[in-house]
Design an enzyme around this catalytic site. Sequence first.
Site, PDB file in Angstrom:
ATOM      1  N   ASP A  55      20.613  59.980  -5.825  1.00  0.00           N
ATOM      2  CA  ASP A  55      21.668  60.953  -6.126  1.00  0.00           C
ATOM      3  C   ASP A  55      22.058  60.832  -7.600  1.00  0.00           C
ATOM      4  O   ASP A  55      22.844  61.640  -8.107  1.00  0.00           O
ATOM      5  CB  ASP A  55      22.877  60.784  -5.195  1.00  0.00           C
ATOM      6  CG  ASP A  55      23.549  59.442  -5.345  1.00  0.00           C
ATOM      7  OD1 ASP A  55      22.958  58.539  -5.959  1.00  0.00           O
ATOM      8  OD2 ASP A  55      24.688  59.290  -4.848  1.00  0.00           O
ATOM      9  N   SER A  56      21.449  59.873  -8.327  1.00  0.00           N
ATOM     10  CA  SER A  56      21.558  59.848  -9.786  1.00  0.00           C
ATOM     11  C   SER A  56      20.983  61.137 -10.373  1.00  0.00           C
ATOM     12  O   SER A  56      21.189  61.411 -11.567  1.00  0.00           O
ATOM     13  CB  SER A  56      20.838  58.621 -10.367  1.00  0.00           C
ATOM     14  OG  SER A  56      19.518  58.520  -9.877  1.00  0.00           O
ATOM     15  N   ASP A  94      17.944  59.183  -1.040  1.00  0.00           N
ATOM     16  CA  ASP A  94      19.291  58.637  -1.226  1.00  0.00           C
ATOM     17  C   ASP A  94      20.295  59.581  -0.557  1.00  0.00           C
ATOM     18  O   ASP A  94      20.333  60.770  -0.882  1.00  0.00           O
ATOM     19  CB  ASP A  94      19.567  58.544  -2.739  1.00  0.00           C
ATOM     20  CG  ASP A  94      20.595  57.497  -3.116  1.00  0.00           C
ATOM     21  OD1 ASP A  94      21.013  56.709  -2.253  1.00  0.00           O
ATOM     22  OD2 ASP A  94      20.960  57.466  -4.322  1.00  0.00           O
ATOM     23  N   LYS A 124      18.458  55.786   2.060  1.00  0.00           N
ATOM     24  CA  LYS A 124      19.308  54.757   1.471  1.00  0.00           C
ATOM     25  C   LYS A 124      20.746  55.236   1.532  1.00  0.00           C
ATOM     26  O   LYS A 124      21.008  56.430   1.355  1.00  0.00           O
ATOM     27  CB  LYS A 124      18.906  54.497   0.016  1.00  0.00           C
ATOM     28  CG  LYS A 124      19.800  53.482  -0.699  1.00  0.00           C
ATOM     29  CD  LYS A 124      19.270  53.086  -2.052  1.00  0.00           C
ATOM     30  CE  LYS A 124      19.900  53.740  -3.245  1.00  0.00           C
ATOM     31  NZ  LYS A 124      21.346  53.994  -3.237  1.00  0.00           N
ATOM     32  N   GLU A 126      25.029  53.811   0.585  1.00  0.00           N
ATOM     33  CA  GLU A 126      25.851  52.808  -0.098  1.00  0.00           C
ATOM     34  C   GLU A 126      26.822  52.147   0.881  1.00  0.00           C
ATOM     35  O   GLU A 126      27.310  52.782   1.822  1.00  0.00           O
ATOM     36  CB  GLU A 126      26.637  53.467  -1.246  1.00  0.00           C
ATOM     37  CG  GLU A 126      25.730  54.016  -2.349  1.00  0.00           C
ATOM     38  CD  GLU A 126      26.499  54.563  -3.550  1.00  0.00           C
ATOM     39  OE1 GLU A 126      27.752  54.472  -3.582  1.00  0.00           O
ATOM     40  OE2 GLU A 126      25.836  55.087  -4.468  1.00  0.00           O
ATOM     41  N   GLU A 192      23.485  46.256  -7.107  1.00  0.00           N
ATOM     42  CA  GLU A 192      23.740  46.949  -8.377  1.00  0.00           C
ATOM     43  C   GLU A 192      24.866  46.288  -9.149  1.00  0.00           C
ATOM     44  O   GLU A 192      25.955  46.052  -8.603  1.00  0.00           O
ATOM     45  CB  GLU A 192      24.069  48.434  -8.121  1.00  0.00           C
ATOM     46  CG  GLU A 192      24.349  49.184  -9.425  1.00  0.00           C
ATOM     47  CD  GLU A 192      24.271  50.692  -9.347  1.00  0.00           C
ATOM     48  OE1 GLU A 192      23.839  51.218  -8.314  1.00  0.00           O
ATOM     49  OE2 GLU A 192      24.637  51.342 -10.340  1.00  0.00           O
TER      50      GLU A 192
HETATM   51  N1  LIG Z   1      21.271  57.712 -15.740  1.00  0.00           N
HETATM   52  C1  LIG Z   1      21.761  56.905 -14.795  1.00  0.00           C
HETATM   53  N2  LIG Z   1      21.439  55.596 -14.817  1.00  0.00           N
HETATM   54  C2  LIG Z   1      21.906  54.751 -13.869  1.00  0.00           C
HETATM   55  O1  LIG Z   1      21.576  53.549 -13.920  1.00  0.00           O
HETATM   56  C3  LIG Z   1      22.741  55.283 -12.840  1.00  0.00           C
HETATM   57  C4  LIG Z   1      23.034  56.658 -12.857  1.00  0.00           C
HETATM   58  N3  LIG Z   1      22.539  57.433 -13.848  1.00  0.00           N
HETATM   59  N4  LIG Z   1      23.813  57.212 -11.909  1.00  0.00           N
HETATM   60  C5  LIG Z   1      24.132  56.474 -10.723  1.00  0.00           C
HETATM   61  C6  LIG Z   1      24.357  55.080 -11.045  1.00  0.00           C
HETATM   62  C7  LIG Z   1      25.601  54.852 -11.901  1.00  0.00           C
HETATM   63  N5  LIG Z   1      25.213  53.678 -12.627  1.00  0.00           N
HETATM   64  C8  LIG Z   1      25.856  53.209 -13.743  1.00  0.00           C
HETATM   65  C9  LIG Z   1      26.549  54.057 -14.549  1.00  0.00           C
HETATM   66  C10 LIG Z   1      27.180  53.597 -15.693  1.00  0.00           C
HETATM   67  C11 LIG Z   1      27.126  52.274 -16.017  1.00  0.00           C
HETATM   68  C12 LIG Z   1      27.820  51.798 -17.250  1.00  0.00           C
HETATM   69  O2  LIG Z   1      28.421  52.561 -17.959  1.00  0.00           O
HETATM   70  N6  LIG Z   1      27.752  50.527 -17.548  1.00  0.00           N
HETATM   71  C13 LIG Z   1      28.260  49.977 -18.802  1.00  0.00           C
HETATM   72  C14 LIG Z   1      29.587  49.284 -18.574  1.00  0.00           C
HETATM   73  C15 LIG Z   1      29.509  48.030 -17.769  1.00  0.00           C
HETATM   74  C16 LIG Z   1      30.763  47.211 -17.968  1.00  0.00           C
HETATM   75  O3  LIG Z   1      31.816  47.629 -17.462  1.00  0.00           O
HETATM   76  O4  LIG Z   1      30.683  46.183 -18.645  1.00  0.00           O
HETATM   77  C17 LIG Z   1      27.238  49.033 -19.397  1.00  0.00           C
HETATM   78  O5  LIG Z   1      27.257  48.884 -20.627  1.00  0.00           O
HETATM   79  O6  LIG Z   1      26.395  48.515 -18.668  1.00  0.00           O
HETATM   80  C18 LIG Z   1      26.411  51.406 -15.209  1.00  0.00           C
HETATM   81  C19 LIG Z   1      25.778  51.894 -14.071  1.00  0.00           C
HETATM   82  C20 LIG Z   1      23.885  53.259 -12.278  1.00  0.00           C
HETATM   83  N7  LIG Z   1      23.286  54.483 -11.841  1.00  0.00           N
HETATM   84  C1  LIG Z   2      20.810  53.518  -9.215  1.00  0.00           C
HETATM   85  C2  LIG Z   2      20.136  53.649  -7.874  1.00  0.00           C
HETATM   86  C3  LIG Z   2      20.282  52.423  -7.043  1.00  0.00           C
HETATM   87  C4  LIG Z   2      20.649  54.845  -7.129  1.00  0.00           C
HETATM   88  O1  LIG Z   2      21.332  54.776  -6.137  1.00  0.00           O
HETATM   89  C5  LIG Z   2      20.327  56.175  -7.676  1.00  0.00           C
HETATM   90  O2  LIG Z   2      19.450  56.297  -8.541  1.00  0.00           O
HETATM   91  O3  LIG Z   2      20.958  57.136  -7.218  1.00  0.00           O
HETATM   92 MG   LIG Z   3      22.314  56.559  -5.658  1.00  0.00          MG
END
Ligand SMILES: Nc1nc(=O)c2c([nH]1)NC[C@@H]1CN(c3ccc(C(=O)N[C@@H](CCC(=O)O)C(=O)O)cc3)CN21
Ligand SMILES: CC(C)C(=O)C(=O)O
Ligand SMILES: [Mg+2]
Length: 276
Positions: A55-56, A94, A124, A126, A192
């Site tokens: 669902d990303s 997903d 899948k 959550e 995750e």
């Molecule tokens: N393009 C994309 N990549 C992904 O990995 C992803 C998605 N979309 N959509 C669904 C989820 C959402 N996810 C995410 C989205 C944002 C962060 C993020 O902004 N992380 C920052 C902050 C972490 C912190 O609070 O320290 C980082 O720098 O990792 C992490 C995972 C992982 N998944």
């Molecule tokens: C980040 C992975 C685990 C996911 O759920 C997605 O791509 O939607």
């Molecule tokens: Mg997902």
Amino acid sequence: MAEQSDAVPVPKKVRTRHFHNAKRQGIKITGLTSYDQLSAAIFDAAGIDFLLVGDSAGNTVLGYGTTLPVTVDELIPLTRAVASAAKRAFVIADMPFGSYESGADQALHTAFRFMKETGAQAVKLEGGVRSAEQIRRIVSAGIPVMGHVGFTPQSEHGLGGHVIQGRGTQLEQLLADAHAVEDAGAFAVVLEMIPAEAARRVTAELEIPTISVGAGPHTDGQLLVWTDWAGLTTGRIPKFVKQYANLAAVLGEAALAFRADVEGGIYPGPEHSYDD
Ligand SMILES: Nc1nc(=O)c2c([nH]1)NC[C@@H]1CN(c3ccc(C(=O)N[C@@H](CCC(=O)O)C(=O)O)cc3)CN21
Ligand SMILES: CC(C)C(=O)C(=O)O
Ligand SMILES: [Mg+2]
């Protein structure tokens, strides 16, 4: 199918037993997301073990900014496209936000739709303890389920943003969630955005394989969102992503060259044109 080395036996078609065997034998599992047949065919030929139609897609292909608005009706054609191109890889659908939380009946209904309408081999969803009943019901209908605990993006507002899970006193909850997923019959679980040591502990305690998305190296496999991994995502990407290509630059240069050729009268040449 891509030629593989003799060292690791490569299954014709990946099945849930290959996830179990890989963990037992210490062979790492590799997954990428995919949302279309073009990328799916490339990753499949490269021997990527599973393709998650995430669902990303809400972030990567639909432009929503989050996964929350994504619907089953939107993911079904994407999942069908990926499944149509995957010869060897295991394809996982997903389940989007709002399609399983109401209860086991709703969850099974959604899982049936993905299985009947797409050609995916598993679904899948959550959540750990809170989703155990749903996982149990889907599994009892003969549908493999991949769990997903730690940071669960569909609950980002409830969790207060993109916050790392399983730190300090949250470790107990993480372990309870991971065990709940395994006890409910899931064949694997995504971890995750949790600390590497927490993921090591979960991986040691569980019999089913753990798949890391930002959960460090001590898991049974790794998964990344393909557009992040390939350098297509514009803007911020999570810290855990390693970029393996720069497709945004490649496509941007190609678009500039095309524009220059058209504006300069270079494209199309005679070789691209039809005679009378
Ligand atoms: N393009 C994309 N990549 C992904 O990995 C992803 C998605 N979309 N959509 C669904 C989820 C959402 N996810 C995410 C989205 C944002 C962060 C993020 O902004 N992380 C920052 C902050 C972490 C912190 O609070 O320290 C980082 O720098 O990792 C992490 C995972 C992982 N998944
Ligand atoms: C980040 C992975 C685990 C996911 O759920 C997605 O791509 O939607
Ligand atoms: Mg997902």
